[in-house]
Design an enzyme around this catalytic site. Structure first.
Site, PDB file in Angstrom:
ATOM      1  N   CYS A   1       0.837  -1.195   0.000  1.00  0.00           N
ATOM      2  CA  CYS A   1       0.000   0.000   0.000  1.00  0.00           C
ATOM      3  C   CYS A   1       0.876   1.250   0.000  1.00  0.00           C
ATOM      4  CB  CYS A   1      -0.872  -0.033   1.250  1.00  0.00           C
ATOM      5  SG  CYS A   1      -1.800   1.447   1.571  1.00  0.00           S
TER       6      CYS A   1
ATOM      7  N   ASP B   1      -0.986  29.904   7.645  1.00  0.00           N
ATOM      8  CA  ASP B   1      -1.041  28.434   7.595  1.00  0.00           C
ATOM      9  C   ASP B   1      -1.269  28.026   6.142  1.00  0.00           C
ATOM     10  OD1 ASP B   1      -1.385  25.738   8.011  1.00  0.00           O
ATOM     11  OD2 ASP B   1      -3.253  25.918   9.137  1.00  0.00           O
TER      12      ASP B   1
ATOM     13  N   GLN C   1      -8.581  19.433   9.869  1.00  0.00           N
ATOM     14  CA  GLN C   1      -7.398  18.642  10.203  1.00  0.00           C
ATOM     15  C   GLN C   1      -7.795  17.199  10.516  1.00  0.00           C
ATOM     16  OE1 GLN C   1      -4.293  19.636  10.059  1.00  0.00           O
ATOM     17  NE2 GLN C   1      -4.341  21.862  10.118  1.00  0.00           N
TER      18      GLN C   1
ATOM     19  N   CYS D   1      -7.579  -0.352   8.028  1.00  0.00           N
ATOM     20  CA  CYS D   1      -6.449   0.564   7.923  1.00  0.00           C
ATOM     21  C   CYS D   1      -6.159   1.038   9.336  1.00  0.00           C
ATOM     22  CB  CYS D   1      -6.802   1.743   7.023  1.00  0.00           C
ATOM     23  SG  CYS D   1      -5.498   2.979   7.011  1.00  0.00           S
TER      24      CYS D   1
ATOM     25  N   TYR E   1      -5.040  32.283   5.263  1.00  0.00           N
ATOM     26  CA  TYR E   1      -5.287  30.871   4.927  1.00  0.00           C
ATOM     27  C   TYR E   1      -6.088  30.207   6.056  1.00  0.00           C
ATOM     28  CZ  TYR E   1      -1.047  31.919   2.156  1.00  0.00           C
ATOM     29  OH  TYR E   1      -0.101  32.486   1.344  1.00  0.00           O
TER      30      TYR E   1
ATOM     31  N   CYS F   1       3.116  22.867   6.609  1.00  0.00           N
ATOM     32  CA  CYS F   1       3.118  21.413   6.404  1.00  0.00           C
ATOM     33  C   CYS F   1       4.234  21.023   5.439  1.00  0.00           C
ATOM     34  CB  CYS F   1       1.762  20.937   5.893  1.00  0.00           C
ATOM     35  SG  CYS F   1       1.247  21.753   4.389  1.00  0.00           S
TER      36      CYS F   1
HETATM   37  N1  SAH Z   1      -5.836  27.079   9.045  1.00  0.00           N
HETATM   38  C1  SAH Z   1      -6.799  26.135   8.566  1.00  0.00           C
HETATM   39  C2  SAH Z   1      -6.612  25.742   7.101  1.00  0.00           C
HETATM   40  C3  SAH Z   1      -5.217  25.442   6.639  1.00  0.00           C
HETATM   41  S1  SAH Z   1      -5.083  24.662   5.058  1.00  0.00           S
HETATM   42  C4  SAH Z   1      -6.837  24.909   9.457  1.00  0.00           C
HETATM   43  O1  SAH Z   1      -5.937  24.672  10.271  1.00  0.00           O
HETATM   44  O2  SAH Z   1      -7.813  24.158   9.377  1.00  0.00           O
HETATM   45  C5  SAH Z   1      -4.695  25.993   3.985  1.00  0.00           C
HETATM   46  C6  SAH Z   1      -5.881  26.780   3.498  1.00  0.00           C
HETATM   47  O3  SAH Z   1      -5.408  27.830   2.633  1.00  0.00           O
HETATM   48  C7  SAH Z   1      -6.891  25.987   2.677  1.00  0.00           C
HETATM   49  O4  SAH Z   1      -8.155  26.129   3.274  1.00  0.00           O
HETATM   50  C8  SAH Z   1      -6.834  26.658   1.287  1.00  0.00           C
HETATM   51  O5  SAH Z   1      -8.098  26.691   0.647  1.00  0.00           O
HETATM   52  C9  SAH Z   1      -6.351  28.056   1.607  1.00  0.00           C
HETATM   53  N2  SAH Z   1      -5.662  28.828   0.530  1.00  0.00           N
HETATM   54  C10 SAH Z   1      -4.865  28.359  -0.454  1.00  0.00           C
HETATM   55  N3  SAH Z   1      -4.329  29.375  -1.162  1.00  0.00           N
HETATM   56  C11 SAH Z   1      -4.804  30.523  -0.609  1.00  0.00           C
HETATM   57  C12 SAH Z   1      -4.597  31.921  -0.890  1.00  0.00           C
HETATM   58  N4  SAH Z   1      -3.823  32.325  -1.879  1.00  0.00           N
HETATM   59  N5  SAH Z   1      -5.223  32.822  -0.105  1.00  0.00           N
HETATM   60  C13 SAH Z   1      -6.027  32.425   0.922  1.00  0.00           C
HETATM   61  N6  SAH Z   1      -6.251  31.119   1.224  1.00  0.00           N
HETATM   62  C14 SAH Z   1      -5.656  30.180   0.471  1.00  0.00           C
END
Ligand code: SAH
Length: 463
Positions: A87, A392, A293, A169, A322, A419
């Site tokens: 896998c 983020d 998450q 899994c 984000y 990440c």
């Molecule tokens: N902070 C949140 C999401 C993190 S994931 C948490 O912890 O749950 C990153 C996020 O960035 C996603 O939701 C994605 O849709 C968004 N994203 C991607 N490119 C972006 C941009 N240029 N401007 C604003 N958001 C964006």
């Protein structure tokens, strides 16, 4: 061209050699060096000596297969999953958990020094889980057809689109893993056909399950290749009576030839459109397609760390770039004067606004758009001056315009949740140049048994 490559590499395809592993790549393969020429070998662990068969050589590096271990590392363990070596879902089950955590810390440390050029930054030991199994709250499992005509459900084989049928899994929480098997059998009973991606025919593409432990609610998403779902009524009845905790059954329609799991249209078949979950004191409504998450226990650890690094006292203006469905924003809002969140996906922003109302948190505002466009506009049109900015971003890191904007806004503190250590390090370099000091980096293990690394970084403006 090929001949020239073969001449330069000190080994040739099909050579059998003995070598020691010195390092690990970012995808978890062992690195053995032959006269300085790196050979990448899946499942090799630093410190181990092994017999390796050379599979492929390129100009500056090659690939090998581990044939026999001559000296074994203490970091090696027997992977408990019976299909681990077929896998593609996990990559480092053959390493002890302690070694996995050290490996992740080193990944971050190496990126910060090599890519970021930062020598003296503290990268803390990775915060791991007490029990690094059965942690995922979401399963997204492709459905296929076995040779005997029955349905199979499982993940793709490494570097292929062949589905490896699985019974369980063990990185999934049981409550969302067992239903996948149950639905496979129910759909089989009604002779529902699996989607065939080559012929673009058949019905069931994916079964997605999402479980919220804190509220004990389960969502089931059946992703189909069109609006038709044969024996829909019977299937819904079977799911409702055969699977515990079901709060929501939805159908998502995806009739495109694509690897993307979800299509644009989602229909509620039974129950609620959302399930609810809590992180700390904050409650979240989660719909089928929203980003949330996948490791709830470690999410709390990650957000607590972000909050600690933000050092809020109650009178700060904070920007959460984000922001997704507002998870970090709502966490921060409990300790700040006001939080502004921005996110590119409109549905996520609607979810974020709903989540704010759900928690009666009113010191937040959310906007749809690109962070790099909305934040300068907030600054210019509304005079918003943040004390702290939290970012983020997705794997590709922050847009350069956004980094420039952050520098021109001069917040006292920046908290960077990442990440991908490589893009984090690239962005830290730019922020350092622009007057910020990287104080600490804290890796948090959100994805045990896999090579994914998540971390939170604390930056302060230099005086
Ligand atoms: N902070 C949140 C999401 C993190 S994931 C948490 O912890 O749950 C990153 C996020 O960035 C996603 O939701 C994605 O849709 C968004 N994203 C991607 N490119 C972006 C941009 N240029 N401007 C604003 N958001 C964006």
């Amino acid at each position: 061209m090929k001949k020239k490559q073969a001449v330069q590499a000190p080994v040739q395809k099909n050579d059998l050699i003995t070598a020691e592993f010195e390092d690990l790549t970012h995808d978890g393969a062992g690195v053995a060096k032959i006269d300085g020429y790196p050979l990448f070998v899946p499942y090799g662990i630093p410190g181990e000596k092994a017999e390796i068969k050379v599979i492929k050589t390129k100009k500056n590096y090659g690939f090998g297969r581990l044939m026999e271990r001559i000296e074994e590392s203490d970091d090696r363990t027997d992977p408990p999953c019976p299909i681990y070596y077929q896998c593609g879902g996990c990559q480092i089950q053959h390493m002890t958990y302690d070694a996995q955590l050290r490996y992740k810390q080193k990944q971050v440390q190496d990126a910060v020094t090599r890519i970021g050029g930062l020598e003296n930054v503290t990268v803390h030991p990775t915060i791991g889980m007490k029990d690094p199994w059965r942690y995922r709250n979401k399963a997204q499992v492709p459905i296929g057809t076995r040779e005997d005509g029955h349905l199979k459900a499982g993940f793709y084989q490494k570097r292929s689109h062949r589905i490896i049928d699985m019974e369980a899994c063990i990185i999934q929480q049981k409550e969302n893993d067992d239903p996948v098997q149950a639905i496979k059998e129910m759909a089989d009973k009604y002779n529902i056909k699996a989607y065939d991606e080559e012929k673009h025919r058949g019905t069931l593409r994916h079964v997605v399950t999402r479980y919220a432990k804190n509220t004990d609610q389960l969502m089931i998403v059946l992703v189909t290749n069109g609006p038709d779902l044969p024996h829909k009524k019977n299937l819904i009845e079977d799911i409702r009576h055969g699977i515990p905790n079901v709060a929501s059954i939805v159908q998502n329609i995806n009739n495109k030839r694509t690897n993307v799991i979800f299509g644009d249209k989602t229909i509620v078949l039974w129950g609620e459109e959302y399930i609810y979950d809590t992180i700390g004191d904050v409650k979240f409504a989660i719909s089928a397609r929203s980003f949330y998450q996948v490791n709830p226990a470690q999410t709390k650890v990650l957000y607590d760390k972000a909050l600690e690094y933000a050092e809020l006292r109650g009178n700060e203006t904070v920007i959460d770039a984000y922001c997704g469905i507002g998870t970090i924003s709502l966490f921060l809002a409990q300790k700040a004067k006001h939080v502004y969140g921005v996110e590119i996906v409109p549905e996520a922003v609607s979810d974020a606004k709903r989540n704010a109302r759900l928690n009666k948190i009113d010191n937040v505002d959310f906007a749809v758009g690109e962070a790099e466009e909305v934040i300068p506009w907030w600054h210019k049109a509304h005079g918003i001056q943040p004390n702290v900015i939290v970012v983020d971003p997705p794997r590709k890191g922050c847009d350069e315009t956004l980094l420039d904007t952050m520098l021109s806004m001069k917040p006292e503190r920046i908290v960077y949740v990442s990440c991908n250590p490589a893009t984090l390090a690239r962005d830290l370099k730019l922020l350092e140049k622009g007057g910020y000091e990287t104080k600490e980096v804290q890796p948090v293990d959100m994805f045990p048994q896999t090579t994914h690394v998540e971390c939170v970084t604390w930056l302060e403006r230099k005086l």
